[in-house]
Design a protein around this motif. Structure first.
Motif, mmCIF file in Angstrom:
data_model
loop_
_atom_site.group_PDB
_atom_site.id
_atom_site.type_symbol
_atom_site.label_atom_id
_atom_site.label_comp_id
_atom_site.label_asym_id
_atom_site.label_seq_id
_atom_site.Cartn_x
_atom_site.Cartn_y
_atom_site.Cartn_z
ATOM 1 N N THR A 102 7.150 -1.879 -2.947
ATOM 2 C CA THR A 102 6.516 -1.750 -1.635
ATOM 3 C C THR A 102 7.323 -2.529 -0.445
ATOM 4 O OG1 THR A 102 5.882 -3.989 -2.194
ATOM 5 C CG2 THR A 102 4.280 -2.089 -2.771
ATOM 6 N N LEU A 127 2.591 1.764 -8.313
ATOM 7 C CA LEU A 127 2.374 1.521 -7.051
ATOM 8 C C LEU A 127 3.215 1.753 -6.085
ATOM 9 C CD1 LEU A 127 0.038 0.292 -5.063
ATOM 10 C CD2 LEU A 127 0.726 -1.769 -5.477
ATOM 11 N N GLY A 160 4.461 2.045 -1.807
ATOM 12 C CA GLY A 160 3.916 2.074 -0.387
ATOM 13 C C GLY A 160 4.400 0.847 0.193
ATOM 14 N N PRO A 209 -2.844 -1.711 -0.647
ATOM 15 C CA PRO A 209 -4.065 -1.044 -0.423
ATOM 16 C C PRO A 209 -5.175 -1.696 0.169
ATOM 17 C CG PRO A 209 -3.299 -0.366 -2.582
ATOM 18 C CD PRO A 209 -2.312 -1.429 -2.251
ATOM 19 N N ARG A 210 -5.313 -3.084 -0.079
ATOM 20 C CA ARG A 210 -6.031 -3.970 0.498
ATOM 21 C C ARG A 210 -5.907 -4.330 1.848
ATOM 22 N NH1 ARG A 210 -6.124 -9.285 -2.492
ATOM 23 N NH2 ARG A 210 -4.226 -9.548 -1.285
ATOM 24 N N ILE A 264 -4.572 -2.148 3.872
ATOM 25 C CA ILE A 264 -4.754 -0.993 4.792
ATOM 26 C C ILE A 264 -6.316 -0.986 4.944
ATOM 27 C CG2 ILE A 264 -4.377 1.523 4.764
ATOM 28 C CD1 ILE A 264 -1.986 1.224 3.072
ATOM 29 N N GLU A 265 -7.126 -1.186 3.883
ATOM 30 C CA GLU A 265 -8.357 -1.121 3.970
ATOM 31 C C GLU A 265 -9.095 -1.897 4.983
ATOM 32 O OE1 GLU A 265 -10.251 0.634 -0.170
ATOM 33 O OE2 GLU A 265 -10.179 -1.577 0.214
ATOM 34 N N LYS A 268 -12.615 3.338 3.295
ATOM 35 C CA LYS A 268 -12.397 3.488 1.810
ATOM 36 C C LYS A 268 -11.254 4.258 1.454
ATOM 37 C CE LYS A 268 -13.450 2.152 -2.293
ATOM 38 N NZ LYS A 268 -13.178 0.596 -2.786
ATOM 39 N N LEU A 269 -10.193 3.890 0.971
ATOM 40 C CA LEU A 269 -9.139 4.896 0.590
ATOM 41 C C LEU A 269 -9.396 5.643 -0.544
ATOM 42 C CD1 LEU A 269 -6.354 2.041 0.721
ATOM 43 C CD2 LEU A 269 -6.605 3.732 2.473
ATOM 44 N N PHE A 296 -4.951 6.132 -4.493
ATOM 45 C CA PHE A 296 -4.039 6.011 -3.368
ATOM 46 C C PHE A 296 -2.907 5.164 -3.510
ATOM 47 C CE2 PHE A 296 -2.942 3.768 0.872
ATOM 48 C CZ PHE A 296 -2.594 4.724 1.711
ATOM 49 N N GLN A 297 -1.684 5.458 -3.057
ATOM 50 C CA GLN A 297 -0.520 4.932 -3.196
ATOM 51 C C GLN A 297 0.090 5.009 -4.681
ATOM 52 O OE1 GLN A 297 -1.080 0.972 -1.041
ATOM 53 N NE2 GLN A 297 0.383 1.966 0.544
ATOM 54 N N ARG A 298 -0.476 5.563 -5.603
ATOM 55 C CA ARG A 298 0.158 5.760 -6.751
ATOM 56 C C ARG A 298 0.817 7.069 -6.866
ATOM 57 N NH1 ARG A 298 -0.378 1.188 -9.708
ATOM 58 N NH2 ARG A 298 -2.359 0.138 -9.075
#
Length: 318
Positions: free
Chosen positions: A204, A225, A227, A231-232, A234-235, A241-242, A246-248
């Motif tokens: 990341t 993961l 990115g 993810p949190r 970004i949400e 909601k992603l 997502f990002q895997r």
């Protein structure tokens, strides 16, 4: 007045019997819940034999997994000088000391040269247990030196990324390492030498934003993961909601950000085939020094400069 007085005793908590299983002998897979012997898991390259969940590996295990037998480690003695005298909840020097005691490394990357299926290769493997694998001045310097050595040796470069991004305790100095490593990779490209990026869980921040995505071939492990922001975050930013996964790595492969998703047990053979496809040829194996001069695992001349000697290590049995 009562003739007898009854003393009330507190109820004793049940005494727990000591476990017959030694600490660290077994581990529970977070993917399928299977109880696994730690020794069997290590033999299987930290991959669950039932559901193929990929546990995290140390940088030393990564290097050992990739190289055929012996390897030479470079710049082992480089350590951060705490240029900003940074302190948050505790001093940066205390964090460095804790990382060194936990991992046995001076910083969050190992750079070494060795053979991958007979192909002389320069490998940089990042260590997540050292301050989250964050990239500071030392990490950037070691990877940049590894690229310079690869150019001198006419060898390909493999970087195993496992990082939370740039190291905030070194401020803008850590951000400068993104440009430095990318400039080194540009030189490697002009020399027509291959660079393979292996992205593991997690990759990341500034590492993803720089050299992790610049490979001639970008390979990822399953369900890693990958990115820039998490993810949190970004949400919370976009208030949406992603998508699932997502990002895997599988999601990014579908969207074209990755070239391959490869099981860890096959990644060494895949890298070897890719290197030969890119023009790399077999070369003479590393000659390990005599025991009285440089025993396995001991220094053979100090950290060394860009073309100086390094530490020689022998491959240990799996």
């Amino acid at each position: 007045m009562a003739w007898f007085k009854k003393t009330r005793r507190k109820i004793k908590a049940p005494t727990e019997k000591p476990s017959r299983v030694p600490e660290g002998l077994m581990v529970k897979c977070p993917g399928c819940g299977q109880i696994l012997y730690n020794k069997d898991l290590t033999t299987n390259l930290n991959v669950c034999p039932k559901c193929a969940h990929h546990f995290r590996m140390t940088a030393t295990e990564r290097v050992r997994m990739l190289f055929d037998d012996a390897w030479i480690e470079y710049d082992r003695g480089l350590v951060s000088t705490d240029p900003l005298a940074f302190t948050d909840t505790k001093p940066y020097k205390a964090r460095l000391k804790a990382g060194i005691e936990t991992t046995g490394l001076k910083d969050a990357v190992i750079t070494a040269s060795g053979m991958i299926d007979g192909v002389q290769t320069m490998v940089a493997a990042m260590e997540y247990e050292f301050i989250g694998g964050s990239m500071g001045v030392v990490v950037g310097e070691k990877i940049a030196r590894a690229i310079e050595r690869a150019i001198d040796m006419r060898a390909p470069v493999v970087i195993v990324c496992c990082s939370g991004g740039a190291r905030m305790m070194e401020g803008a100095l850590s951000l400068m390492q993104m440009a430095k490593v990318c400039a080194g990779l540009a030189r490697l490209d002009r020399e027509r030498l291959p660079y393979i990026s292996v992205l593991t869980d997690p990759t990341t921040g500034g590492v993803t934003a720089s050299f992790a995505m610049l490979g001639d071939l970008n390979i990822a492990e399953p369900k890693a993961l990958i990115g820039f922001a998490g993810p949190r975050v970004i949400e919370q930013t976009i208030r949406q909601k992603l998508p699932e996964g997502f990002q895997r790595s599988e999601f990014l492969l579908e969207k074209g950000m990755l070239d391959l998703v490869v099981d860890r047990r096959e990644i060494r053979s895949v890298i070897a085939n890719v290197l030969r496809f890119m023009g790399a040829t077999r070369s003479e194996p590393i000659r390990v020094a005599e025991p009285e001069m440089a025993p396995a695992g001991a220094a053979s001349g100090g950290p060394g400069g860009p073309s100086g000697p390094g530490d020689i290590f022998e491959q240990r049995p799996q």
